[in-house]
Every structure is written in C-alpha cells, then in structure tokens.
Design a protein around this motif. Structure first.
Motif, PDB file in Angstrom:
ATOM      1  N   LEU A  54      83.113 -63.808 -15.492  1.00 16.27           N
ATOM      2  CA  LEU A  54      84.580 -63.789 -15.504  1.00 16.27           C
ATOM      3  C   LEU A  54      85.134 -65.163 -15.862  1.00 16.27           C
ATOM      4  N   ALA A  55      84.571 -66.203 -15.255  1.00 18.32           N
ATOM      5  CA  ALA A  55      85.047 -67.557 -15.555  1.00 18.32           C
ATOM      6  C   ALA A  55      84.781 -67.913 -17.020  1.00 18.32           C
ATOM      7  N   ALA A  56      83.582 -67.546 -17.499  1.00 20.72           N
ATOM      8  CA  ALA A  56      83.266 -67.839 -18.902  1.00 20.72           C
ATOM      9  C   ALA A  56      84.177 -67.063 -19.843  1.00 20.72           C
ATOM     10  N   SER A  57      84.480 -65.808 -19.488  1.00 19.24           N
ATOM     11  CA  SER A  57      85.372 -65.010 -20.335  1.00 19.24           C
ATOM     12  C   SER A  57      86.766 -65.610 -20.385  1.00 19.24           C
ATOM     13  N   ALA A  58      87.271 -66.037 -19.215  1.00 21.91           N
ATOM     14  CA  ALA A  58      88.596 -66.646 -19.188  1.00 21.91           C
ATOM     15  C   ALA A  58      88.624 -67.944 -19.994  1.00 21.91           C
TER      16      ALA A  58
END
Length: 452
Positions: A168-172
C-alpha cells in the motif's frame, strides 16, 4: 500529436511503474519470508542441539528456546519434538504456547523429512486456531532410538500484514511519482514540440493571408523545414502567376480574331452574316467562361489569398442599386464587418455579382442579399428576389451550362453555370431553392468566415 506523445509516454511509464511496484512488493515479501525462515531454522537448530534421552528413554530438552512467545498460550509461535513412531497418546515435547494442542504432523512434510533425515522441509500448515502457519520440519537420528521429528512454526499473518502495508505504501508513493511524472511528461512534450506548434501557427497565418512567408525564431532542427516551406510558397506563387499570364495571353489571342470576325459580320447583311455574328458572340462567351474558370482554379490553389467579403458585397450592392433604380428594384444587403472570403476579389465579384445581377433582372421590386459565417471555416452568401421563381425541375436545369429558361431575357445562359463552376473550383457549392420573398433563393457555400 501532443496528445499521442503524452498518452504513449504515460502508458509506458504506467506499465513500468506497475511492474516496478509488483517487483518491489515481491522482493519485500521474499525478504520477510526469508527472515521468518531464518528464525524458524534457528529454533529447529536449537532444538536439535538440546534434545536428548533421559534415563527412562524419553525425550527431553536440557534447554528450551527462551523466546517469550513460546511461553504464552496460543501466541502464534510454536515448536514440538516427538518420536517418528510414537503412538497418538504418547507424550511429546512441545512449547507452552501450544496449550495441550499439537501441530499437524501427519502431512507430507513429515514423510519427506523422515525419508531424508537432516533435510529441512519448509511448508504451510494450520495452527491451533486454524491460522495460517509457516512451518519447518526436520528429522534427526538419535543413537539407540528411531528418528526424532522436530518442528517449529509461526503465524504468517503478521508477515503478510507487513507485506500488505508495504504494498500500500509503495503504491501510494508510486502513484504520487506517476502524477509528478505525468506533469513532467506534459511539460517536456509541450516544450519539445513548441517549435513545431509555432511553425504550425506560422503556416496558418500564411494560409489565412496574414503573412506572406513562414517567419519566426526556430531551432536549428526546425529551421530547414521553415525554409523549405517558404521555397514551396514562392514556387506556388510563381506557378499561379505563370498560369495567369498564360490565361491572359490565351484570352488576348482568341478575343482578337473573334472580335474581327464579329465586326466583319456586323458590317455585312444576310443570313450568313447573322449566323457568323451569333456564333462569334457565343464563342466569345464560352471563352470568357472557361478562362474565368481556369483563373479561379489557379486562384483557389494559391495560398494566402483573402478578400473582405463585406466590402465586396457592399460595393456590388451600391453599383446594382444605381443600375436598376429606374426599374424600381430595391436592393438590401447585410454583411458583418470582418467577413472574409478565402480567394481573390475578382472571383468573389464574379460569384456574388452574377447572382445579384440575375436576381435584379427577374425581381419585381425587391432583392435581399445576406452574407454570414457558416460552418467553421465557411462563408455563406444568400441572394433572394421576389420574382416568379423556378420549379424544382427548372432549378436543376438552370445550372446546366448554356441553358436559358427565358429567351426574352438578356444573357447567354452561362451566368448560373459560371457561378456553380467557380464555387466548385474553390471547394464550394451553389444551391437553388424557394425564397421567403416569393422568388428564387440562391445560396453559395464558400471557404472563408469571420476571423477570430
């Protein structure tokens, strides 16, 4: 072109970012699982180092793993040690966290470990609360005893949550990077294509008659294109001028003999003289028609010709008003300022003048001329009269070259045909229908309009 380049760059960048995000998530997941496997391998190695048989022949550990998770009931971290051929009720060594439960040791992992003692077998199983577990199983041989199976397991859910949070953090982060990249792509494409857009605007100014050549400050890579365009413009003007000269020479060469024949015929009497005079007059009209059409075709293909349509309509209206005033014909016209025709003034005078003159000949007392912008890049001129009008069949017949619907009216029957041919030469059209005034309505659709 800008849209295509931006979309292509963004699609390619998006594909790379998605692949990059998936690759990073996979690498992080591998790292997390490797850390989990390293911990479980250390627990199994510790169990092997401290397992032994007591005086009664039962398994015991002289030192147990000291991790607090193994002493908390159902904590998600477990180990156990047992004889391979132990009965179901036979006691086994296990961590306090199992709380009288057992790890599933009836699966294929145990069989593989027993077949290959010393091999570390890694797999998945379910814990006491049916939670997903990562488990390591190894079988060792103890002297005087059969094989002993040692297993260590840990709940996978915390590791999976770490992977999910990272994803999720990488996607954001990559989404924000994609937005910044999109903005940068748009800016760079705009900056990179700015010279091309400037040369496009310069060509449009030449086409609209606002400039004679493509001019401006262009980079070294674009400057040869501008020079070639200017050379093409010069060549086009040269061809048009040469065509006009040839048309003029041809007109002079034909008109002079025809004029001589006509003068000679008028000076004589008799049927032959009348026939010669009538035919020379028809030949003169045909020559005028075709020369006018040839000149219009050359003008239509020239670049940059512009004519103020409102001025031409006003000049024709004032002239015809004076000519037909003695017949009581009232001519009204409406043409907004700035209205333009993309062509030569003389051709527009032939187009509108023929229609207006024809309407004045047949009108009972009123002629109305309306010029206005049509579709984008088009000019519409409508000429209406209150005369007898034409039927549908007569309208189609009137556009045929040399056809006269009334032999008593002056003319050669070429007026509407000339207008139709000239309009087609400019990519336009002449249509005839009924007028609200009661007579004929002739409508011209031509290139032009009102400049912004």
């Amino acid at each position: 072109m800008v849209r295509r380049l931006v979309l292509a760059a963004l699609v390619w960048a998006l594909v790379l970012l998605v692949v990059g995000a998936a690759a990073l998530t996979f690498l992080f997941q591998s790292t997390v699982l490797r850390d989990l496997d390293d911990r479980l391998t250390g627990v199994v190695d510790s169990l092997i180092a401290h397992v032994e048989l007591d005086e009664s022949g039962f398994l015991e550990l002289d030192q147990r793993p000291v991790d607090p998770g193994y002493f908390q009931a159902l904590s998600g971290r477990y180990w156990q040690v047992f004889h391979a051929g132990a009965e179901p009720g036979e006691p086994i060594l296990r961590s306090d966290s199992l709380a009288n439960e057992r790890l599933d040791t009836a699966g294929p992992m145990v069989r593989i470990a027993l077949d290959q003692p010393g091999l570390q077998v890694v797999g998945e199983t379910r814990g006491p609360n049916l939670e997903p577990m990562r488990v390591h199983v190894r079988a060792v041989l103890i002297e005087g005893e059969g094989p002993v199976v040692l297993a260590a397991a840990e709940d996978r859910r915390p590791s999976d949550r770490r992977v999910r949070d990272f994803a999720l953090a990488a996607s954001a982060l990559l989404a924000a990077f994609a937005a910044a990249l999109a903005f940068g792509v748009v800016v760079l494409v705009r900056l990179g294509l700015a010279p091309v857009l400037r040369i496009r605007d310069a060509v449009a100014e030449v086409r609209d008659g606002k400039a004679e050549w493509v001019s401006g400050a262009f980079p070294r890579e674009i400057r040869p294109l501008a020079e070639e365009l200017n050379a093409l413009l010069d060549h086009s003007r040269e061809v048009v001028d040469r065509a006009r000269t040839h048309v003029g020479n041809l007109a002079h060469a034909l008109k002079t003999p025809l004029t001589v024949l006509g003068n000679e015929a008028r000076s004589q009497s008799g049927p032959l003289a009348e026939l010669v005079e009538r035919q020379t007059r028809a030949m003169t009209d045909q020559v005028e028609h075709h020369l006018r059409r040839a000149r219009a075709a050359a003008n239509a293909r020239s670049i940059g010709a512009r004519t103020s349509a409102d001025i031409v309509i006003s000049d024709l209206g004032r002239t015809l008003r004076r000519i037909y005033a003695r017949r009581g014909v009232e001519i009204d016209w409406e043409a907004p300022a700035g209205l333009t025709f993309r062509g030569e003034r003389q051709d527009l005078e032939d187009l509108a003048g023929n229609l207006m003159d024809n309407a004045c000949k047949w009108a009972r007392g009123q002629v109305r001329v309306t010029a206005a912008p049509g579709a984008p890049g088009r000019l519409e001129i409508a000429v209406e009269d209150d005369g007898p009008g034409l039927s549908e069949a007569q309208r189609q017949q009137a556009l045929a070259r040399g056809v006269r619907l009334d032999e008593q009216a002056p003319g050669t029957g070429l007026g509407l045909a000339i207008v139709s041919d000239l309009a087609r030469a400019y990519g336009g059209e002449l249509t005839l229908d009924a007028s609200e005034l009661g007579g004929l309505r002739a409508r011209l659709d031509l290139p032009g309009g009102t400049p912004a």
